[in-house]
Design an enzyme around this catalytic site. Structure first.
Site, PDB file in Angstrom:
ATOM      1  N   LYS A  19      56.180 -22.344  68.200  1.00  0.00           N
ATOM      2  CA  LYS A  19      55.644 -21.494  67.143  1.00  0.00           C
ATOM      3  C   LYS A  19      54.163 -21.199  67.449  1.00  0.00           C
ATOM      4  CE  LYS A  19      53.382 -21.055  63.084  1.00  0.00           C
ATOM      5  NZ  LYS A  19      52.689 -19.907  63.651  1.00  0.00           N
TER       6      LYS A  19
ATOM      7  N   GLY B 233      45.129 -27.226  66.927  1.00  0.00           N
ATOM      8  CA  GLY B 233      44.650 -26.364  65.851  1.00  0.00           C
ATOM      9  C   GLY B 233      43.595 -27.085  65.045  1.00  0.00           C
ATOM     10  N   SER B 234      43.511 -26.735  63.773  1.00  0.00           N
ATOM     11  CA  SER B 234      42.439 -27.286  62.943  1.00  0.00           C
ATOM     12  C   SER B 234      42.771 -28.701  62.471  1.00  0.00           C
ATOM     13  CB  SER B 234      42.223 -26.374  61.739  1.00  0.00           C
ATOM     14  OG  SER B 234      43.395 -26.354  60.961  1.00  0.00           O
TER      15      SER B 234
ATOM     16  N   GLY C 261      46.334 -30.353  61.349  1.00  0.00           N
ATOM     17  CA  GLY C 261      46.695 -31.545  62.135  1.00  0.00           C
ATOM     18  C   GLY C 261      47.078 -32.713  61.248  1.00  0.00           C
TER      19      GLY C 261
ATOM     20  N   GLU D  43      45.589 -32.082  69.018  1.00  0.00           N
ATOM     21  CA  GLU D  43      44.298 -31.685  69.582  1.00  0.00           C
ATOM     22  C   GLU D  43      43.624 -30.801  68.547  1.00  0.00           C
ATOM     23  OE1 GLU D  43      42.792 -32.856  72.011  1.00  0.00           O
ATOM     24  OE2 GLU D  43      44.407 -33.806  73.148  1.00  0.00           O
TER      25      GLU D  43
ATOM     26  N   CYS E  87      37.331 -25.031  71.263  1.00  0.00           N
ATOM     27  CA  CYS E  87      37.208 -26.387  70.712  1.00  0.00           C
ATOM     28  C   CYS E  87      36.199 -27.190  71.511  1.00  0.00           C
ATOM     29  CB  CYS E  87      38.566 -27.064  70.719  1.00  0.00           C
ATOM     30  SG  CYS E  87      39.356 -26.954  72.324  1.00  0.00           S
TER      31      CYS E  87
ATOM     32  N   GLN F 255      37.609 -15.306  60.186  1.00  0.00           N
ATOM     33  CA  GLN F 255      36.734 -16.107  61.056  1.00  0.00           C
ATOM     34  C   GLN F 255      35.302 -15.556  61.012  1.00  0.00           C
ATOM     35  OE1 GLN F 255      37.458 -19.057  62.887  1.00  0.00           O
ATOM     36  NE2 GLN F 255      35.231 -19.016  62.996  1.00  0.00           N
TER      37      GLN F 255
HETATM   38  P1  NAD Z   1      45.215 -23.678  62.466  1.00  0.00           P
HETATM   39  O1  NAD Z   1      45.302 -25.130  62.172  1.00  0.00           O
HETATM   40  O2  NAD Z   1      44.912 -22.763  61.341  1.00  0.00           O
HETATM   41  O3  NAD Z   1      46.581 -23.164  63.075  1.00  0.00           O
HETATM   42  C1  NAD Z   1      47.142 -23.770  64.214  1.00  0.00           C
HETATM   43  C2  NAD Z   1      48.641 -23.550  64.186  1.00  0.00           C
HETATM   44  O4  NAD Z   1      49.193 -24.282  63.086  1.00  0.00           O
HETATM   45  C3  NAD Z   1      49.048 -22.090  63.992  1.00  0.00           C
HETATM   46  O5  NAD Z   1      50.163 -21.796  64.801  1.00  0.00           O
HETATM   47  C4  NAD Z   1      49.412 -22.053  62.528  1.00  0.00           C
HETATM   48  O6  NAD Z   1      50.324 -21.036  62.198  1.00  0.00           O
HETATM   49  C5  NAD Z   1      50.048 -23.424  62.358  1.00  0.00           C
HETATM   50  N1  NAD Z   1      50.148 -23.875  60.966  1.00  0.00           N
HETATM   51  C6  NAD Z   1      49.370 -23.529  59.909  1.00  0.00           C
HETATM   52  N2  NAD Z   1      49.821 -24.130  58.783  1.00  0.00           N
HETATM   53  C7  NAD Z   1      50.872 -24.895  59.129  1.00  0.00           C
HETATM   54  C8  NAD Z   1      51.750 -25.767  58.424  1.00  0.00           C
HETATM   55  N3  NAD Z   1      51.648 -25.976  57.109  1.00  0.00           N
HETATM   56  N4  NAD Z   1      52.704 -26.394  59.114  1.00  0.00           N
HETATM   57  C9  NAD Z   1      52.835 -26.222  60.443  1.00  0.00           C
HETATM   58  N5  NAD Z   1      52.060 -25.399  61.165  1.00  0.00           N
HETATM   59  C10 NAD Z   1      51.081 -24.738  60.521  1.00  0.00           C
HETATM   60  O7  NAD Z   1      44.163 -23.511  63.648  1.00  0.00           O
HETATM   61  P2  NAD Z   1      43.663 -22.138  64.309  1.00  0.00           P
HETATM   62  O8  NAD Z   1      42.728 -21.498  63.342  1.00  0.00           O
HETATM   63  O9  NAD Z   1      44.799 -21.349  64.848  1.00  0.00           O
HETATM   64  O10 NAD Z   1      42.860 -22.675  65.569  1.00  0.00           O
HETATM   65  C11 NAD Z   1      41.521 -23.038  65.522  1.00  0.00           C
HETATM   66  C12 NAD Z   1      41.384 -24.544  65.582  1.00  0.00           C
HETATM   67  O11 NAD Z   1      42.031 -25.053  66.738  1.00  0.00           O
HETATM   68  C13 NAD Z   1      39.955 -25.017  65.694  1.00  0.00           C
HETATM   69  O12 NAD Z   1      39.727 -26.085  64.816  1.00  0.00           O
HETATM   70  C14 NAD Z   1      39.840 -25.490  67.133  1.00  0.00           C
HETATM   71  O13 NAD Z   1      38.849 -26.466  67.365  1.00  0.00           O
HETATM   72  C15 NAD Z   1      41.205 -26.009  67.375  1.00  0.00           C
HETATM   73  N6  NAD Z   1      41.488 -26.100  68.812  1.00  0.00           N
HETATM   74  C16 NAD Z   1      41.520 -27.326  69.392  1.00  0.00           C
HETATM   75  C17 NAD Z   1      41.771 -27.458  70.747  1.00  0.00           C
HETATM   76  C18 NAD Z   1      41.816 -28.805  71.394  1.00  0.00           C
HETATM   77  O14 NAD Z   1      42.426 -28.935  72.437  1.00  0.00           O
HETATM   78  N7  NAD Z   1      41.213 -29.838  70.812  1.00  0.00           N
HETATM   79  C19 NAD Z   1      42.003 -26.321  71.520  1.00  0.00           C
HETATM   80  C20 NAD Z   1      41.952 -25.087  70.900  1.00  0.00           C
HETATM   81  C21 NAD Z   1      41.708 -24.988  69.541  1.00  0.00           C
END
Ligand code: NAD
Length: 479
Positions: free
Chosen positions: A172, A225-226, A230, A247, A281, A328
Site C-alpha cells: 500500500k 512514515g510518520s 507508526g 522507520e 527523514c 506539507q
Molecule cells: P504517513 O505516516 O502520513 O503515511 C505513511 C503511510 O502510512 C502512507 O502510505 C499512509 O497512507 C499510511 N497510513 C496513514 N494512516 C494509516 C493507518 N491508519 N493505517 C495504516 N496506514 C496508514 O507519513 P508520510 O507523510 O507519507 O511520510 C512522511 C514521514 O515519513 C516523515 O515523518 C518522514 O520522516 C518519514 N520517513 C521516514 C523514513 C525512514 O526511513 N526513517 C524514510 C522516509 C520517510
C-alpha cells in the site's frame, strides 16, 4: 490523455473509481488517475497473498533471482522516463528522481544476488549423535506501507528482500505518489511473478492501510512514515502478535566544529538540509555549530542559499523543487511562524515564491539563534527549513546532537580524527557521517535509526534478512 491505473489483486488489474494525482510544480498538470482501494480489496489482496505463499516460498531460487534481475534491468533501461515521472508527481528534481530510480534498480540487483546467498548453520548438539540445523524461512504474507518522499526507492528496499526470501506481499503506497508505485508493480508483474505473490492496493491510509493493520492474516508489516502512524502500526501488530518494523521521523544534527573545512561543511549542510526540498527523514535539520566558525558558516550558508535555484522539478536548472502538497506547505509555514515566535532569527528565506506555473514553491529557510529547546529544534518539520544552534565546544555539540527524541542519522564536519572518532562512537544515531551530509546512504548496507526514529531490525543490505525471514532450529538424531 490521463492514464487510469488500477490495483493488482491476485494477478488481475482491478478498480473503477479513482483519485487524481497532481504535479506539485504545476497544479494544472494531472499526472494520472489511480484506483482508490476499499477495505474489502485489501482483504482480498491479503487472501490472495496467503494463498500464493506456500508455492512461492518453496519456489526455486532461480525463479526469484530471475524476476528481481529482470526488474532491475527494466528499471535501469527506463530510468530517465521513470525518474521524470517520479519528479513530476513528487516534486524532487529530475537529477534526484533519476538518481532514486537508479538506486531502485541497484536494490533489485543486490537482492537478486541475495536469493542465492541465504545460508544457515550446522552445529553439533550437546547431545551425542544429534545434529542441529539453523535455517531461515520466509515469514509469510508481508504488508508493506510506504510514505511519499521516496516513491520508488523505499518500495524497492522493502519489496526486493520480501520477494528474495520467499514472502508474498500486499503493498500500500502513499496516496501522493501512486505512479511510481504502480510502475514498479507493473514491472515486477510482467517480469513473471505468479499471481497473488505481489498485490498492489492503492488508496487511503485510513481505509486500505487500516484494513491491513486489522487483518489477522498479515504475518509481518514493514512501515515507513510518520511517528503517529507508526504507533498505530505497532499497536495493531502487537494485538495480532505479528512481526513489525518501523522507520519514522528524524531531527538529525550536523555538527560543525571550528576546525572544519568551511566549504565541506557548507556543502554538507546545503545538501543535507535542503536537497529533495528538505523532505527526507535523514535531513540535517539541526546545524550545531561551534563559536569559532559560527559567523563564517552562517554568512557562507546565506550566500549559498541565495544562489540556489528553486523551481519546476522538471526544469534541468532547478536545484530545489516544490514542496509536495498544500498541507506539507502549510506545515512548513506554520513552523517558520513558530520559530519566529520562539525567538529564533529567520536569517534567510521562508517565503512563498511565484513561478511560471502554480506550484508549492517555498524559499529554503535558515534560522539562526535557535536553541535546542525550541519546538523547531525538537519536532520534525519535513521541509526546507534548518536551524543553526550555536555551541561553545565539541562536548556541548555532542550533548545537543544527542538531546532529541529521534536518532536516525547524525553528522560531524571536522578535521580532527579524535573528535570524529569520538562522535562516531558516542552519537546516539543509527547512521553517522563524517564530513558527509546526513542524507545520502549506500544501498547495500544497513539503514535505520534509534530512539523514536526506528523500531525493529534494520532495513537494506544483508541485514534485511533479519526482518524478512524467521529462524528455525531443527534437531536430528540419526540413530
Ligand atoms: P504517513 O505516516 O502520513 O503515511 C505513511 C503511510 O502510512 C502512507 O502510505 C499512509 O497512507 C499510511 N497510513 C496513514 N494512516 C494509516 C493507518 N491508519 N493505517 C495504516 N496506514 C496508514 O507519513 P508520510 O507523510 O507519507 O511520510 C512522511 C514521514 O515519513 C516523515 O515523518 C518522514 O520522516 C518519514 N520517513 C521516514 C523514513 C525512514 O526511513 N526513517 C524514510 C522516509 C520517510
Amino acid at each position: 490523455m490521463i492514464p487510469f491505473r488500477k490495483n493488482l489483486i491476485d494477478g488481475e488489474w482491478v478498480g473503477d473509481a479513482g483519485s487524481r494525482n497532481i504535479n506539485p510544480s504545476n497544479l494544472d498538470d494531472v499526472v494520472g488517475e489511480y484506483a482508490s482501494g476499499r477495505a474489502e480489496q485489501a482483504r482480498q489482496a491479503i487472501a490472495a497473498a496467503k494463498a500464493a505463499f506456500p508455492a512461492w516460498s518453496r519456489s526455486g531460487l532461480l525463479a526469484r533471482h530471475a524476476v528481481l534481475r529482470k526488474a532491475s534491468d527494466e528499471i535501469t533501461a527506463r530510468k530517465d522516463e521513470i525518474g521524470r515521472a517520479l519528479a513530476r508527481e513528487e516534486g524532487k528534481t529530475l537529477v534526484e528522481g533519476i538518481g532514486e530510480t537508479v538506486r531502485a534498480a541497484q536494490i533489485f540487483d543486490f537482492f537478486a544476488g541475495e536469493t542465492l546467498r541465504l545460508s544457515g548453520e550446522l552445529v553439533p548438539s550437546v547431545r551425542p549423535g544429534v545434529g542441529v540445523e539453523i535455517t531461515r524461512e520466509a515469514v509469510g504474507v508481508v504488508g508493506i506501507i510506504t510514505p511519499w518522499n521516496f516513491p520508488i526507492a523505499i518500495p524497492a528496499w522493502k519489496i526486493a528482500p520480501a520477494l528474495a526470501y520467499g514472502n508474498t506481499i500486499v503493498f500500500k503506497p502513499a496516496e501522493l505518489v501512486p505512479e511510481s508505485a504502480w510502475t514498479i508493480v507493473d514491472i515486477l508483474h510482467r517480469a513473471g511473478l505468479p499471481k497473488g505473490v505481489l498485490n498492489l492496493v492503492m488508496g487511503k491510509g485510513s481505509v486500505v492501510g487500516q484494513a491491513m493493520l486489522d487483518s489477522p492474516d498479515l504475518n509481518a508489516i514493514t512501515f515507513t512514515g510518520s511517528v503517529g502512524t507508526g504507533k498505530r502500526v505497532a499497536a495493531a501488530s502487537v494485538e495480532h502478535m505479528r512481526k513489525f518494523q518501523l522507520e519514522m521521523g528524524g531531527k538529525n544534527p550536523l555538527v560543525v566544529l571550528d576546525d572544519a573545512d568551511l566549504g565541506v561543511a557548507v556543502d554538507c549542510a546545503i545538501n543535507g538540509a535542503y536537497f529533495s526540498t528538505g523532505q527526507r527523514c535523514t535531513a540535517s535539520s539541526r546545524l550545531v555549530v561551534t563559536d569559532g566558525i559560527h559567523d563564517r558558516f552562517v554568512d557562507a550558508m546565506k550566500d549559498r542559499l541565495g544562489k540556489l535555484v528553486v523551481g519546476d522539478a522538471l526544469d534541468a536548472k532547478t536545484q530545489i523543487g516544490p514542496v509536495v502538497d498544500q498541507s506539507q506547505l502549510k506545515q512548513d509555514e506554520d513552523y517558520i511562524a513558530i520559530g519566529r515566535q520562539e525567538g529564533a532569527d529567520l536569517a534567510f528565506g521562508g517565503e512563498r515564491l511565484d513561478r511560471d506555473t502554480r506550484g508549492f514553491y517555498l524559499q529554503p529557510a535558515l534560522f539562526t539563534q535557535a536553541t535546542n529547546a525550541m519546538r523547531i529544534s525538537r519536532e520534525e518539520i519535513f521541509g526546507p527549513v534548518a536551524n543553526v544552534i550555536r555551541v561553545k565546544d565539541y562536548d556541548e555539540a555532542l550533548a545537543v546532537a544527542n538531546d532529541t527524541p529521534f536518532g536516525l542519522t547524525s553528522g560531524i564536519c571536522t578535521a580532527s580524527l579524535k573528535h570524529a572518532t569520538h562522535f562516531k562512537r558516542n552519537s546516539e544515531a543509527g547512521m553517522v557521517m563524517v564530513n558527509l551530509p546526513t542524507a545520502g546512504v549506500d544501498f547495500h548496507v544497513p539503514f535505520g535509526g534509534r530512539k523514536g526514529s526506528s523500531y525493529g531490525p534494520r532495513e537494506q543490505g544483508r541485514y534485511a534478512a533479519e526482518f524478512y525471514t524467521t529462524v528455525k532450529t531443527a534437531y536430528t538424531f540419526a540413530g
